[in-house]
Design a protein around this motif. Structure first.
Motif: not given
Length: 392
Positions: A212-213, A294-295, A298, A301-302, A319
């Motif tokens: 991520f990020d 992956r998205k 993410e 997670r957020n 990360q």
């Protein structure tokens, strides 16, 4: 009474305690949000499933397969490494297909470790990393891995202060459970260290794609000379959401890969061939599905980090990986990770993994797996907020 020495060396499986409590709660009709085991809930991409179905209809694929994996699958793995990391691999001598990375790692260690051999492993750790060595009759020296420690420096000190000298280094970055990430410079130091000290490196690269990020996880094999000292394990489990399919690879040093290939020839006939054929499509087909997976993690997670912050539990966003490694809030630390896990299960309706299940260095933490949708994750953080407000 029978005594099995290998089994006696294994500690009680802490996670089974949580699993039993979770099962009992569900039998009582309670709604438990399970963020414990890292078991991907996302479906395998449709084009991979369709290839499996097509291949399964062919009777030729119902026979024994090759224990080292069919040629085209090994070639596809080579192509993946070349495309992703500009790493050249020989499909015949430097790649072996494994029944998931866990099987590959455990049998590789079993093939190489002799009684009394020492291995360096991070602590806390995914249990198979240290216990594959224990099962094989070896011993481990744990290296602390936390935000406030220099893992490489600790590793050097552990090596120098240990006799007999460790023969193996088992590492895993991005790391499960702590989510620690490294850059390519770290692997340069690892390769130099391994060459200077005649140590074999085994790198578990299971979370290569869950980043991520704008972080990009490096491969150990990107470093010149890495193949001289070790191997890397990769799995389709997370990248392609193929957990139950059990498809992994061990790649790198040809003698080490050869040792695993040899022992597997005695232990198994390889996985069901249609699964291997579908895995070729996964690696060679369109890769947009990997980015979608992956998205999704993410976003989860957020959502989770935001929800915990609203509950007063401030966590640095990881990360990489599909986990959140969270230090237990101060008012609850005295409970210990297992009792705190029970507390969250009872008061919040949320199942998590206690840090102690990953070794003594995991005490004081819990691990959340992002294996529920965003709606359920928001529900989980609301339950956690209520539980924390009630106090220990």
């Amino acid at each position: 009474m029978y005594e099995f020495k290998r089994i006696k060396r294994l500690p009680p499986y802490v996670f089974s305690i949580v699993n039993q409590l979770k099962l009992e709660a569900r039998r009582r009709g309670e709604d438990i949000i399970d963020l414990g085991m890292g078991n991907p809930d996302l479906p395998t991409p449709k084009h991979i499933v369709e290839k499996l179905i097509e291949a399964a209809r062919n009777p030729k694929n119902h026979r024994y397969s090759a224990s080292k994996g069919i040629t085209q699958l090994r070639l596809a793995m080579c192509e993946w490494y070349k495309r992703r990391f500009d790493v050249d691999l020989d499909h015949d001598s430097e790649v072996v297909v494994t029944i998931g990375s866990k099987e590959g790692l455990s049998h590789l260690v079993y093939a190489m470790v002799e009684p009394g051999d020492l291995a360096l492993t991070p602590a806390p750790a995914y249990p198979i990393h240290p216990y594959s060595v224990i099962i094989a009759g070896g011993d481990i020296r744990s290296i602390p891995i936390q935000e406030d420690t220099d893992f490489f420096k600790n590793m050097e000190e552990a090596f120098k202060s240990t006799w007999p000298r460790p023969k193996f280094l088992i590492i895993n970055f991005p790391h499960n459970p702590t989510t620690t990430c490294v850059d390519i410079g770290f692997f340069h130091k690892v390769v130099d260290f391994a060459k200077d000290n005649n140590i074999i490196v085994i790198h578990d690269f299971a979370y290569a794609d869950l980043v991520f990020d704008n972080y990009r996880a490096p491969s150990f094999l990107q470093v010149q000379g890495a193949k001289d000292v070790g191997v890397e394990l990769f799995s389709l489990t997370k990248s392609y959401s193929m957990a139950g399919w059990r498809v992994g690879f061990c790649v790198g040093n040809k003698e080490i890969v050869g040792a695993l290939t040899n022992i597997k020839s005695y232990l198994d006939y390889g996985m069901f061939q249609p699964i291997q054929i579908a895995s070729i499509i996964a690696l060679r087909g369109e890769q947009g599905c990997v980015e979608e997976i992956r998205k999704t993690y993410e976003k989860r997670r957020n959502t989770f980090i935001k929800g915990l912050k609203n509950a007063g539990w401030i966590i640095t966003p990881p990360q990489a990986t599909m986990f959140v490694w969270a230090e237990i809030p101060e008012p609850f630390k005295k409970m210990g990770s297992l009792e705190f896990t029970k507390f969250l299960l009872k008061e919040a309706g949320v199942a998590v993994s206690p840090g102690i299940g990953f070794g003594e260095n995991g005490e004081g933490y819990v691990r959340f797996a992002l294996v529920e949708n965003e709606h359920r994750i928001r529900q989980a953080t609301r339950g956690i907020k209520k539980a924390l407000s009630r106090g220990a």
